[in-house]
Design a protein around this motif. Structure first.
Motif, PDB file in Angstrom:
ATOM      1  N   ASP A  88       0.784  -1.764   0.117  1.00 13.98           N
ATOM      2  CA  ASP A  88      -0.001  -0.422   0.311  1.00 13.98           C
ATOM      3  C   ASP A  88       0.655   1.472  -0.046  1.00 13.98           C
ATOM      4  O   ASP A  88       2.207   1.334   0.813  1.00 13.98           O
ATOM      5  CB  ASP A  88      -0.821  -0.056   0.945  1.00 13.98           C
ATOM      6  CG  ASP A  88      -2.164   0.766   1.035  1.00 13.98           C
ATOM      7  OD1 ASP A  88      -1.907   2.212   1.455  1.00 13.98           O
ATOM      8  OD2 ASP A  88      -3.195   0.608   1.073  1.00 13.98           O
TER       9      ASP A  88
ATOM     10  N   SER B  29     -14.814   4.221  -6.386  1.00 16.82           N
ATOM     11  CA  SER B  29     -14.169   3.752  -5.422  1.00 16.82           C
ATOM     12  C   SER B  29     -14.199   4.300  -3.833  1.00 16.82           C
ATOM     13  O   SER B  29     -14.894   4.977  -3.738  1.00 16.82           O
ATOM     14  CB  SER B  29     -12.526   5.124  -5.409  1.00 16.82           C
ATOM     15  OG  SER B  29     -11.878   5.034  -4.886  1.00 16.82           O
TER      16      SER B  29
ATOM     17  N   GLU C 241      -8.890   5.180   1.825  1.00 16.60           N
ATOM     18  CA  GLU C 241      -7.717   4.685   1.782  1.00 16.60           C
ATOM     19  C   GLU C 241      -7.846   4.029  -0.066  1.00 16.60           C
ATOM     20  O   GLU C 241      -7.038   4.676  -0.022  1.00 16.60           O
ATOM     21  CB  GLU C 241      -7.983   2.782   2.684  1.00 16.60           C
ATOM     22  CG  GLU C 241      -6.691   2.400   2.305  1.00 16.60           C
ATOM     23  CD  GLU C 241      -6.167   1.491   1.269  1.00 16.60           C
ATOM     24  OE1 GLU C 241      -5.107   1.627   0.711  1.00 16.60           O
ATOM     25  OE2 GLU C 241      -6.969   1.371   0.608  1.00 16.60           O
ATOM     26  N   ARG C 242      -9.262   3.640  -0.121  1.00 17.73           N
ATOM     27  CA  ARG C 242      -8.878   3.346  -2.062  1.00 17.73           C
ATOM     28  C   ARG C 242      -8.630   5.072  -2.696  1.00 17.73           C
ATOM     29  O   ARG C 242      -7.725   4.572  -3.664  1.00 17.73           O
ATOM     30  CB  ARG C 242      -9.612   2.325  -2.495  1.00 17.73           C
ATOM     31  CG  ARG C 242      -9.548   1.866  -3.920  1.00 17.73           C
ATOM     32  CD  ARG C 242      -8.145   0.796  -4.002  1.00 17.73           C
ATOM     33  NE  ARG C 242      -7.860   0.539  -2.554  1.00 17.73           N
ATOM     34  CZ  ARG C 242      -9.140  -0.584  -2.350  1.00 17.73           C
ATOM     35  NH1 ARG C 242      -9.132  -1.132  -3.199  1.00 17.73           N
ATOM     36  NH2 ARG C 242      -8.571  -1.637  -1.244  1.00 17.73           N
TER      37      ARG C 242
ATOM     38  N   GLU D  36      -5.802   6.491  -1.482  1.00 15.94           N
ATOM     39  CA  GLU D  36      -4.362   5.741  -2.517  1.00 15.94           C
ATOM     40  C   GLU D  36      -4.659   5.897  -4.139  1.00 15.94           C
ATOM     41  O   GLU D  36      -2.844   6.144  -4.432  1.00 15.94           O
ATOM     42  CB  GLU D  36      -4.647   3.724  -2.513  1.00 15.94           C
ATOM     43  CG  GLU D  36      -3.347   3.144  -3.191  1.00 15.94           C
ATOM     44  CD  GLU D  36      -3.124   1.879  -2.472  1.00 15.94           C
ATOM     45  OE1 GLU D  36      -1.927   1.370  -3.132  1.00 15.94           O
ATOM     46  OE2 GLU D  36      -4.306   1.554  -2.535  1.00 15.94           O
TER      47      GLU D  36
ATOM     48  N   GLY E 298     -17.861   2.389  -4.289  1.00 14.72           N
ATOM     49  CA  GLY E 298     -16.873   1.462  -4.191  1.00 14.72           C
ATOM     50  C   GLY E 298     -17.400   0.262  -5.111  1.00 14.72           C
ATOM     51  O   GLY E 298     -16.616  -0.057  -6.175  1.00 14.72           O
TER      52      GLY E 298
ATOM     53  N   VAL F 171     -11.193  -0.434  -9.198  1.00  9.83           N
ATOM     54  CA  VAL F 171      -9.295  -0.653  -8.665  1.00  9.83           C
ATOM     55  C   VAL F 171      -9.317  -1.519  -6.676  1.00  9.83           C
ATOM     56  O   VAL F 171      -8.949  -1.452  -5.432  1.00  9.83           O
ATOM     57  CB  VAL F 171      -9.315   0.437  -7.809  1.00  9.83           C
ATOM     58  CG1 VAL F 171      -7.979   0.849  -9.078  1.00  9.83           C
ATOM     59  CG2 VAL F 171      -9.828   1.786  -7.599  1.00  9.83           C
ATOM     60  N   GLY F 172     -11.485  -2.338  -6.820  1.00  5.63           N
ATOM     61  CA  GLY F 172     -11.465  -2.442  -5.558  1.00  5.63           C
ATOM     62  C   GLY F 172     -12.561  -3.627  -4.898  1.00  5.63           C
ATOM     63  O   GLY F 172     -13.067  -3.662  -6.225  1.00  5.63           O
TER      64      GLY F 172
ATOM     65  N   PHE G 147      -4.513  -2.938  -6.122  1.00  8.48           N
ATOM     66  CA  PHE G 147      -4.529  -1.899  -5.176  1.00  8.48           C
ATOM     67  C   PHE G 147      -5.058  -2.494  -3.666  1.00  8.48           C
ATOM     68  O   PHE G 147      -5.707  -1.202  -3.120  1.00  8.48           O
ATOM     69  CB  PHE G 147      -5.074  -1.302  -5.921  1.00  8.48           C
ATOM     70  CG  PHE G 147      -3.735  -0.576  -6.642  1.00  8.48           C
ATOM     71  CD1 PHE G 147      -3.033   0.518  -6.770  1.00  8.48           C
ATOM     72  CD2 PHE G 147      -5.105  -0.332  -8.403  1.00  8.48           C
ATOM     73  CE1 PHE G 147      -2.692   0.963  -7.448  1.00  8.48           C
ATOM     74  CE2 PHE G 147      -3.768   0.280  -9.528  1.00  8.48           C
ATOM     75  CZ  PHE G 147      -2.689   0.689  -8.942  1.00  8.48           C
ATOM     76  N   SER G 148      -5.753  -3.595  -3.789  1.00  9.90           N
ATOM     77  CA  SER G 148      -6.545  -4.219  -2.325  1.00  9.90           C
ATOM     78  C   SER G 148      -5.797  -3.440  -1.160  1.00  9.90           C
ATOM     79  O   SER G 148      -4.311  -3.920  -1.356  1.00  9.90           O
ATOM     80  CB  SER G 148      -7.251  -5.386  -3.059  1.00  9.90           C
ATOM     81  OG  SER G 148      -7.895  -6.006  -1.578  1.00  9.90           O
ATOM     82  N   ALA G 149      -6.424  -2.820  -0.716  1.00 13.55           N
ATOM     83  CA  ALA G 149      -6.643  -2.833   0.880  1.00 13.55           C
ATOM     84  C   ALA G 149      -6.001  -3.873   1.965  1.00 13.55           C
ATOM     85  O   ALA G 149      -6.160  -4.073   2.691  1.00 13.55           O
ATOM     86  CB  ALA G 149      -7.400  -1.773   1.307  1.00 13.55           C
TER      87      ALA G 149
END
Length: 465
Positions: free
Chosen positions: A196, A250, A254-255, A258, A344, A369-370, A407-409
């Motif tokens: 991250d 998104s 967090e995402r 980022e 998201g 991206v999630g 890009f996963s948290a």
């Protein structure tokens, strides 16, 4: 004797809610999140326990699927103490108020339609309102710091460790002493991806008699971060140079931060074509400002940006769409936009308006991206569905659809197992917060790589610890 029962995130990803009953001690609830996607109707069901009997609520972090039912918990009788980090409660207020706002909007729409049919009496009330959210903040609260034990009750001590998932996310260690015997129960919370750009890496834990670990990506590894960044840059650059627009559904927390950090890096390196970047989410805007406020918990890169620019995430291309009129004006721009909007998983929010106006155009691109839960519009698009109904209008998907899971948290399978390998003593392993088919794969991987048995937790089952 301690008994753990999961009333959410049991063989599903969302709705985290874990009840720990300690004989002769307090009744502790770990998280109280909202169900999303295919299982969202469960939000209106009974909790499966009496909220009045819960003494303490521990919160791992402020994502909706971990805090989204707290106002309902309070409405139904919880009056105990909340224990978490201060920034978690500040983020949770943003999340819960946004949730209340969206639910009220949906209710009012349904009510107007039902009234025209003479059936308004049958319209279900929202799960909670903004006023219910504010009542949560009247409860007694204890704010903790990482790595500093806090006594919850006689013989019960909690220690919060940095989980590296979102701002001030935590892994919670509970040390319990009963009749001279000591045991440690660990709730991983959601563990962060070690690559991250915004968050620090998750902290390791030394021991656990019982570990309840998330398994969102227990079935696979993410793409490498270098590969993911390269793919992100390629999609963004090619779309903008082709006079298209990039739509990024998104998560506000967090995402979004980022993605802004990555775009800022591209801008600094002169890799970003001329464009306008719209952050079209009041919730994400508020969350981004909170990230600035609690920058000490963020990565070295973020703090370098703050020292240089006075802001971690802002740069000349970025514009905030604070109200509905700002959002609508974006539709007037034909090309050259990057639009970051919620929700998201595309279950509501402003991203749907941008989908309606831009999904049909092959020059545009959608960048996921999630994680997209089962039953959500996002999952349907990722799975290739080409004809959608958005705001009562059929929309064909001609835009390019791209999924970048690097890009996963969330930690992936190898990171989860690597985190468990750092334990000096690890006894029993229990899998929560994952889809059942993925948990079965993760269970096999744990047996093969750690030589340990793992149990997949069922809803409401009693686990004696």
């Amino acid at each position: 004797m301690a008994i753990l029962q999961s009333y959410g995130a049991a063989q599903v990803v969302t709705g985290s809610c874990h009840l720990l009953t300690i004989e002769g001690g307090p009744t502790i609830l770990v998280d109280c999140g909202m169900f999303q996607g295919a299982v969202e109707e469960r939000n209106f069901d009974s909790f499966g326990f009496n909220p009045k009997e819960v003494d303490i609520l521990l919160i791992t972090h402020a994502h909706l699927d971990h805090v989204g039912r707290i106002p309902k918990l309070v409405k139904e009788g919880f009056g105990g103490r909340i224990v978490t980090l201060k920034s978690t409660m500040e983020l949770a207020e943003v999340v819960m108020l946004d949730s209340a706002h969206l639910m009220m909007e949906e209710y009012q729409t349904r009510y107007r339609k039902a009234k025209r049919r003479g059936a308004e009496a049958g319209v279900r009330q929202p799960l909670y309102t903004s006023d219910d959210v504010q009542v949560v903040y009247d409860l007694p609260m204890t704010f903790v710091e990482y790595d500093k034990p806090v006594k919850l009750a006689k013989g019960v001590v909690a220690t919060f460790r940095n989980a590296g998932h979102i701002l001030d996310s935590a892994t919670i260690e509970l040390d319990i002493e009963e009749k001279g015997a000591k045991k440690t129960i660990v709730f991983s919370g959601d563990l962060g991806n070690r690559n991250d750009m915004v968050m620090r890496n998750p902290e390791t834990v030394k021991k656990a008699d019982a570990l309840f670990i998330e398994s969102t990506y227990g079935d696979r590894d993410h793409k490498g971060i270098a590969e993911s960044v390269a793919e992100f840059k390629k999609v963004v650059t090619e779309t903008l140079l082709n006079r298209g627009n990039v739509l990024i559904p998104s998560f506000a927390i967090e995402r979004t931060q980022e993605i802004l950090c990555l775009l800022k890096r591209m801008y600094d390196d002169r890799e970003l074509p001329e464009c306008r970047i719209f952050l079209d989410s009041p919730m994400a805007i508020r969350a981004t400002k909170l990230y600035d406020s609690f920058h000490d918990e963020l990565s070295e890169e973020c703090n370098d940006y703050l020292k240089r620019d006075g802001s971690i995430f802002e740069f000349p291309c970025v514009e905030y769409a604070l109200d509905v009129q700002d959002s609508k004006k974006i539709n007037e721009i034909e090309s050259g936009c990057i639009i970051i909007a919620g929700s998201g998983m595309c279950t509501g929010g402003r991203i749907l308006h941008h989908f309606k106006h831009r999904l049909w155009n092959e020059r545009n691109a959608v960048l996921f991206v999630g994680y997209q839960a089962e039953g959500t519009l996002g999952r349907r698009i990722v799975n290739g569905e080409r004809h959608l109904h958005i705001y009562h209008e059929e929309v064909v998907v001609r835009a390019g659809v791209h999924t970048i899971n690097g890009f996963s948290a969330h930690a992936d399978q190898s990171e989860l197992i690597g985190w468990m390998q750092s334990f000096e003593r690890l006894e029993k392993v229990f899998l929560i917060h994952g889809e059942y088919d993925k948990q079965k794969i993760f269970k096999t991987a744990i047996a093969e790589r750690l030589k340990k048995k793992a149990h997949i937790v069922k809803w409401g089952e009693e686990i004696f610890l």
